[in-house]
Design a protein around this motif. Structure first.
Motif: not given
Length: 498
Positions: A313-319
């Motif tokens: 929900g954090g870096t993967f979402n932004l990736f």
């Protein structure tokens, strides 16, 4: 009503809890899919225009506290309310919180950005406390439907876990698409409606639970349902929780950073003292103490796994938003849809795992809980090794294939099935009976720390010039090896519980 069933089936109450949890997770994951991209969205679109570090910080604090407050909710359920009333209170409070998010993300209702921020953060606070009353107690009732030595118990939690992920699968399609493509308030509003559906279902089907989850004194009285006074309690607790969050936010906004630091330390020390006292008073004899020790050790490794997994929900979402080719046949895939990979894999594979554990148990080949945890760590290490390669491609200036994220999400989900439902089952089997909800709260606290680390690791590691994904790869690999080495000791300390 008798909730016992033939050994080859499951109690009807399991499916009552299955659909209640499904709707609650629809509500939560709909909000979660939108949170970081909403916070970073431009002010003109209704977002708050935060930078990457700020949005991840808000996400980290929120998701950490969401898993920390179950300690408080577990105590209220064990000592005062019972699990059933706690679920009703928590669900109503969370619905109110989601409606606040919808209002706080609406430019039409509140053109002033500071007003919207205050209302939005108030909604997050209300969600945090509501979740604390809901989350540990529904899992506790699932465990109460079975004896500790019932081989169906691990399978029941896997089925229950599938309900969680049906909700998580539907919400990005519905709430995520509405929020991204129509307007932020619509995404949060439909999440609130989903929570209300869950509470209505739970109330309508309460008869399938027998006497499970009733307030502590009700078994002595022979009661099998809530009485009129209980509904007054539900209303008063719901109003009181919302008012308490408002008061805390008011004090926080009108006090200095020094006061903030003092409050955090007081709450931290008080929380640890509360947990320690509850465990000390509720645990007797060497068998109970060694079993509690196993829960605490496995909770530590649970932190490691979720520090990696919750990159979703954090870096993967932004990736997915910044570095992934999301255009297919002229259609741009919404960022939130990548959150669906995890629940799709779980809904597909959870029944297979449920059957697998029962089949292996029949052949006396079912791995013990610490070994299952180790397997989850090794699979997680492979996932983050692959994600490292995807990040290297993005760092070289490429927009990478969405298949990188698909593979990583799939592997992490397989690891999750090895660890998360097994962990829930393990807590209900190993906990002393009078502090089961407290120990479920402790387990949720390990998720809280994992979630917080997930959001803050990138910023911490940047200080030491160390890349996030390789670090998590090595961390999970090392943890898996440690678990294998510790498993003989942990197995012995479980005192016959598988």
């Amino acid at each position: 009503m008798d909730t016992t069933q033939p050994q080859q089936g499951h109690p009807k109450g399991l499916y009552t809890l299955f659909f209640t949890e499904m709707w609650e997770r629809f509500s939560y994951y709909g909000m979660r899919a939108l949170l970081t991209i909403f916070l970073t969205a431009e002010l003109a679109t209704g977002g708050f225009g935060l930078d990457r570090a700020e949005s991840l910080s808000v996400y980290g604090v929120f998701t950490a506290l969401v898993y920390l407050t179950p300690i408080l909710g577990g105590w209220f359920a064990d000592k005062i309310l019972g699990q059933r009333k706690s679920i009703l209170v928590g669900g109503l409070v969370m619905a109110i919180g989601q409606f606040m998010l919808a209002a706080g993300s609406s430019i039409d209702l509140f053109p002033d950005v500071e007003t919207r921020k205050n209302l939005f953060y108030l909604g997050l606070g209300v969600l945090i406390l509501g979740n604390g009353f809901f989350k540990p107690n529904i899992s506790t009732i699932v465990g109460d439907l079975y004896d500790n030595d019932d081989p169906r118990k691990d399978g029941a939690f896997t089925i229950f876990y599938m309900g969680i992920n049906i909700g998580a699968f539907l919400s990005p399609f519905v709430a995520g698409t509405l929020g991204e493509k129509v307007g932020w308030p619509y995404g949060y509003f439909v999440a609130a409606v989903g929570m209300l559906f869950g509470i209505l279902w739970f109330y309508a089907r309460r008869g399938t639970l027998g006497d499970k989850g009733l307030p502590p004194t009700y078994k002595e009285k022979g009661l099998t349902d809530l009485v009129r006074k209980d509904w007054i309690d539900v209303i008063l607790y719901t109003i009181g929780i919302v008012a308490f969050v408002f008061l805390v936010m008011f004090i926080w906004n009108n006090s200095s950073e020094t006061i903030h630091t003092i409050l955090v330390w007081i709450l931290g020390i008080g929380g640890v003292g509360f947990i320690g006292t509850s465990i000390f008073k509720g645990t007797t004899g060497p068998t109970e103490w060694t079993r509690v020790f196993v829960i605490l050790i496995l909770a530590f490794f649970n932190i490691v796994f979720w520090a990696g997994f919750e990159q979703a929900g954090g870096t993967f979402n932004l990736f997915a938003q910044e570095n992934t080719d999301r255009v297919v046949g002229g259609f741009e895939i919404p960022t939130t849809w990548f959150q669906n990979i995890n629940p799709i894999v779980i809904v597909t594979m959870a029944p297979l795992f449920s059957i697998l554990w029962v089949k292996l148990a029949a052949k006396k080949m079912n791995p013990r809980t610490p070994v299952k945890f180790a397997m989850a760590m090794f699979i997680g290490a492979i996932a983050f090794f692959i994600m490292t390669q995807a990040q290297n491609g993005a760092d070289a200036g490429n927009i990478v294939s969405p298949m990188w994220l698909v593979v990583v999400y799939t592997l992490l989900t397989i690891g999750e099935l090895m660890l998360s439902p097994i962990g829930l089952s393990m807590v209900t089997k190993l906990s002393p009976s009078n502090i089961t909800s407290i120990m479920m709260g402790v387990w949720m606290a390990s998720l809280a720390l994992g979630n917080y680390l997930a959001a803050t690791l990138e910023q911490i590691l940047t200080t030491y010039d160390f890349a996030l994904y390789p670090f998590i790869t090595y961390l999970m690999l090392t943890s898996g090896v440690c678990l294998l080495l510790l498993s003989p000791i942990l197995n012995k300390f479980m005192k016959g519980i598988h």
